[in-house]
Design an enzyme around this catalytic site. Structure first.
Site, PDB file in Angstrom:
ATOM      1  N   LYS B 189       0.857  -1.185   0.000  1.00  0.00           N
ATOM      2  CA  LYS B 189       0.000   0.000   0.000  1.00  0.00           C
ATOM      3  C   LYS B 189       0.894   1.236   0.000  1.00  0.00           C
ATOM      4  CE  LYS B 189      -2.032   2.894   2.384  1.00  0.00           C
ATOM      5  NZ  LYS B 189      -1.959   4.382   2.260  1.00  0.00           N
ATOM      6  N   GLU B 263       8.854   0.666  11.297  1.00  0.00           N
ATOM      7  CA  GLU B 263       9.956   1.621  11.144  1.00  0.00           C
ATOM      8  C   GLU B 263       9.303   2.985  11.299  1.00  0.00           C
ATOM      9  OE1 GLU B 263      12.176   4.056  10.590  1.00  0.00           O
ATOM     10  OE2 GLU B 263      12.264   3.793   8.433  1.00  0.00           O
ATOM     11  N   CYS B 297      12.947  10.179   8.401  1.00  0.00           N
ATOM     12  CA  CYS B 297      12.718   9.753   9.786  1.00  0.00           C
ATOM     13  C   CYS B 297      13.997   9.776  10.598  1.00  0.00           C
ATOM     14  CB  CYS B 297      12.085   8.372   9.810  1.00  0.00           C
ATOM     15  SG  CYS B 297      12.876   7.227   8.693  1.00  0.00           S
ATOM     16  N   GLU B 395       8.863  15.102  16.498  1.00  0.00           N
ATOM     17  CA  GLU B 395       9.376  14.991  15.139  1.00  0.00           C
ATOM     18  C   GLU B 395       8.659  16.001  14.249  1.00  0.00           C
ATOM     19  OE1 GLU B 395       8.431  11.361  12.914  1.00  0.00           O
ATOM     20  OE2 GLU B 395      10.500  11.351  12.190  1.00  0.00           O
TER      21      GLU B 395
END
Lengths: 287, 485
Positions: B189, B263, B297, B395
């Site tokens: 996806k 992750e 990330c 983040e």
């Protein structure tokens, strides 16, 4: 007839290298043989668990900083100390309802398992580390490191072998642990603390609690300063809820529902690996 | 000091040609080797974030479509892929690698069009690395017995994989390549805002005759991913994305025997010592936080500078920022492209302003004017912040760097580890012993010493703590796709 009264042992929790009663003052009465002798076992509380986690957290850097050779010797020393207390362990296993032969096998397998993991403590790093051939001018390598504090709920069905099979790979990998041994397994389980205490295991590396699994499971799984959780029990509702609660800080979760702990094939260095994180380091190669 | 600003303004535009790129007006779902219309008939629009212009209509997969894709993957697993000799599976994966290399420019352009990243990065990083991941993993397909001493590695079955928008094709490669090499089949996806290169990859699978159903690609939104995660016939879930979604996936999987790798987010510490090679460190800092608009990330988003060099380093960094070229992602001179989406731009703005509200000082270079259309954000430094500030804790996933100072090695380690994340970290010093002390003590899965943001298919990647579970890449990246017997 001998008029001398037996001196019964007081069973306590083992937290931060000390034998303490539950701060809650609560206990569980275990009926341990046909004569209806009752032993009072501490019923650890959430607060006891939190104290144990603090102790394990405090101990983790020091344990990890030791040499692999030293960890290996300490694990072997646990096996030595256990073996010297064979009679006591057998008696307590039998009090838990095991037949003589079964108790002997339970004890011997547990001792051998510490010997097994003692041997791995200074070798698994070589097995699971890699030097990676990257397509640039870098020295790049991956090594297993410890995860931190691991919470363990040991099986009732295998008081000693089950407990040891869960503790040994975790501390072999440089982690510290807080373990619960419960129900009929408590007697032999908490007695392991006496062997640990006499085996150069630093305070806090292994904390042992006795108590009720269903009561403590939510606290084990949701504590934010715990890095991993292992469930060795037999209740699939509890194990599922542990997985949900553990997601809050992404604890590493391992579930062994109804594991056959006597099976030799159940243990391998991959059990150590699951208590490790892999760290990869890049360093330029230049002038 | 040379005025880099003059230098920058002298660059003539050098746009990459788009003539040979073939994009259809609309894309369907890739199921069982064919492009199929979504059962609901629903579609989504994917746009170019640099211009806000529509690129294509893309199918929206609902539960029925996901069911069809999983069934296709299951059938392909049972009837084809698991029966194929390992070395033949490997050869298909080699074919994929080669075909990506052959079409690399087309993939690069589409990646930049759909995602906003500079063509220099999609051309030199994303696409070559994607091909390399297939090439590396292809060779494992018939050598797994050497990867896991004492154990036999069995495939898991069907892998459901959900990937993010920051490295669309590269993340597809990270996920698909090891899954196939270990004998699994896949339902992938792609991210809602960047589906196009995955769909071009589907065309490539047809061209190289990958057996139908071995890889299925379902486009959609979060609900599509959620249907995939909770599908009972999926054996393994691989997710790259936010920590919040990662946790909810973990909760969904509770009580099932599905394997998973997550992750997730990061807030990497980038530590600069007084004895570092400062000019190189500045390049590392810029690459660490401004690479891919900071949509990374593992970005080095918390800078820790040793006190004695703070002023000098900041001056150098600001001067370097003057020479960064922001603008048309397809221009070969562009350093910083468009922010991937309006949503992401809003998030970056909100967090950056929170930095200001909490007392931080904001510095943005004004070397480049931003285009009027599209989503853009200036490279940004925030100083005068402390550990508790949101810009230090959360983040941002944008080109925003929070800067603090430190005095001792111990203080640097403590500050670096004071985060629930643990994906990556960086350190710059000329002292080898200090360097390895830091890389050892920081609780993170990837440590860059005197370098930053380097990636390779042979190099395992993944986080400690709340940055995820499991590794991708290298030998360790095979574990999540096998059952050891």
């Amino acid at each position: 007839m001998n008029n001398r009264l037996n001196i019964a042992k007081t069973y306590k929790l083992y937290i931060d290298g000390k034998f303490v009663r539950s701060e809650s003052g609560r206990f569980e009465a275990l009926q341990i043989n046909e004569d209806s002798v009752v032993v009072n076992i501490c019923r650890a509380s959430r607060k006891d668990f939190r104290n144990a986690v603090s102790s394990s957290r405090k101990a983790v850097d020091g344990w990890w900083a030791r040499t692999a050779y030293n960890r290996s010797q300490i694990l072997y020393r646990i096996a030595e100390t256990m073996d010297g207390r064979k009679e006591q362990f057998l008696e307590e296993l039998q009090c838990c309802g095991m037949k003589t032969k079964a108790a002997e096998k339970e004890f011997e397998t547990a001792v051998d398992r510490f010997v097994y993991y003692a041997g791995w403590a200074d070798k698994f790093q070589q097995l699971f580390s890699t030097v990676n051939p990257v397509s640039s001018s870098h020295f790049n390598f991956s090594l297993p490191e410890n995860q931190g504090v691991i919470a363990i709920m040991a099986p009732i069905s295998s008081p000693l072998t089950g407990l040891v099979s869960l503790i040994a790979p975790a501390i072999c990998a440089g982690n510290t642990v807080v373990c619960l041994t419960s129900g009929n397994a408590s007697l032999a389980g908490i007695t392991l603390a006496e062997a640990l205490h006499a085996s150069d295991v630093p305070a806090g590396v292994v904390n042992l609690l006795t108590g009720i699994e269903s009561e403590l499971a939510p606290h084990f799984a949701s504590h934010l300063d715990v890095n991993g959780i292992v469930y060795g029990g037999s209740d699939s509702h509890i194990s599922k809820q542990i997985e949900v609660d553990a997601a809050e800080n992404l604890k590493r979760v391992k579930i062994f529902l109804n594991g056959d702990w006597s099976d030799e094939a159940i243990h391998s260095p991959y059990d150590i690996l699951q208590h490790c994180e892999i760290k990869t380091t890049w360093h330029p190669i230049g002038t | 000091m040379v005025d880099l600003k003059d230098f920058t303004e002298n660059y003539a535009p050098a746009p990459e040609g788009v003539e040979h790129v073939k994009l259809k007006d609309s894309y369907h779902l890739f199921i069982n080797g064919e492009f199929q219309k979504p059962t609901s008939g629903k579609t989504m629009t994917t746009i170019n974030p640099a211009t806000e212009e529509k690129l294509a209509e893309v199918a929206f997969a609902d539960e029925q479509d996901v069911n069809a894709a999983v069934k296709s993957a299951r059938d392909a697993y049972t009837n084809i892929w698991s029966k194929l000799p390992q070395k033949e599976r490997g050869k298909y994966i080699y074919r994929i690698a080669r075909a990506i290399q052959e079409r690399s420019r087309e993939f690069a352009i589409i990646e930049s069009l759909d995602g906003g990243k500079p063509i220099r990065e999609s051309r030199d990083v994303d696409i070559p690395l994607a091909a390399a991941h297939f090439f590396y993993n292809a060779g494992w397909a018939d050598k797994l017995e050497y990867a896991f001493p004492g154990r036999k590695a069995n495939a898991l079955g069907v892998a459901g994989q959900i990937i993010p928008w920051n490295f669309p094709l590269l993340m597809a490669a990270w996920k698909i390549a090891p899954a196939l090499a270990c004998g699994n089949t896949v339902v992938l996806k792609p991210a809602e805002t960047t589906p196009l290169t995955a769909l071009k990859l589907a065309e490539l699978f047809q061209d190289i005759d990958l057996p139908p159903g071995v890889v299925n690609i379902v486009t959609g939104d979060g609900s599509t991913g959620s249907n995939l995660v909770s599908h009972p016939d999926v054996n393994k879930v691989a997710f790259t994305g936010s920590t919040a979604v990662g946790k909810s996936i973990k909760k969904t999987l509770a009580g099932t025997s599905k394997r998973y790798t997550l992750e997730l987010g990061g807030k990497a510490a980038h530590i600069i010592f007084e004895d570092a090679a400062l000019d190189q460190a500045v390049e590392g800092i810029v690459n660490g936080i401004f690479f891919n608009q900071g949509h990374v990330c593992c970005a080095g988003s918390r800078l820790y500078v040793q006190e004695g060099i703070q002023d000098e380093l900041l001056a150098k960094l600001k001067s370097r920022m003057e020479s960064l070229i922001i603008g048309d992602p397809l221009d070969k001179n562009t350093d910083i492209g468009a922010i991937n989406s309006k949503n992401q731009l809003d998030k970056i703005q909100e967090l950056t302003f929170s930095g200001k509200d909490q007392g931080g000082e904001i510095y943005q270079s004004d070397s480049c004017s931003l285009p009027e259309k599209g989503y853009w954000f200036h490279p940004t430094l925030i100083t005068n912040v402390s550990q508790s500030h949101r810009v230090v804790q959360e983040e941002i996933f944008g080109p925003v760097l929070a800067i603090q100072s430190f005095r001792t090695v111990e203080e640097a380690i403590e500050k670096a580890n004071n985060t629930p994340y643990g994906l990556s970290g960086g350190v710059w010093t000329d002292k080898g012993a200090k360097l390895f002390k830091i890389t050892k003590k920081i609780r993170a899965g990837v440590m860059w010493a005197n370098t930053f943001n380097k990636f390779d298919p042979a190099s395992p990647f993944g986080g400690y703590k709340e940055s995820g579970v499991g590794r991708e890449g290298g030998l360790h990246g095979l574990y999540p796709y096998v059952e050891l017997i």
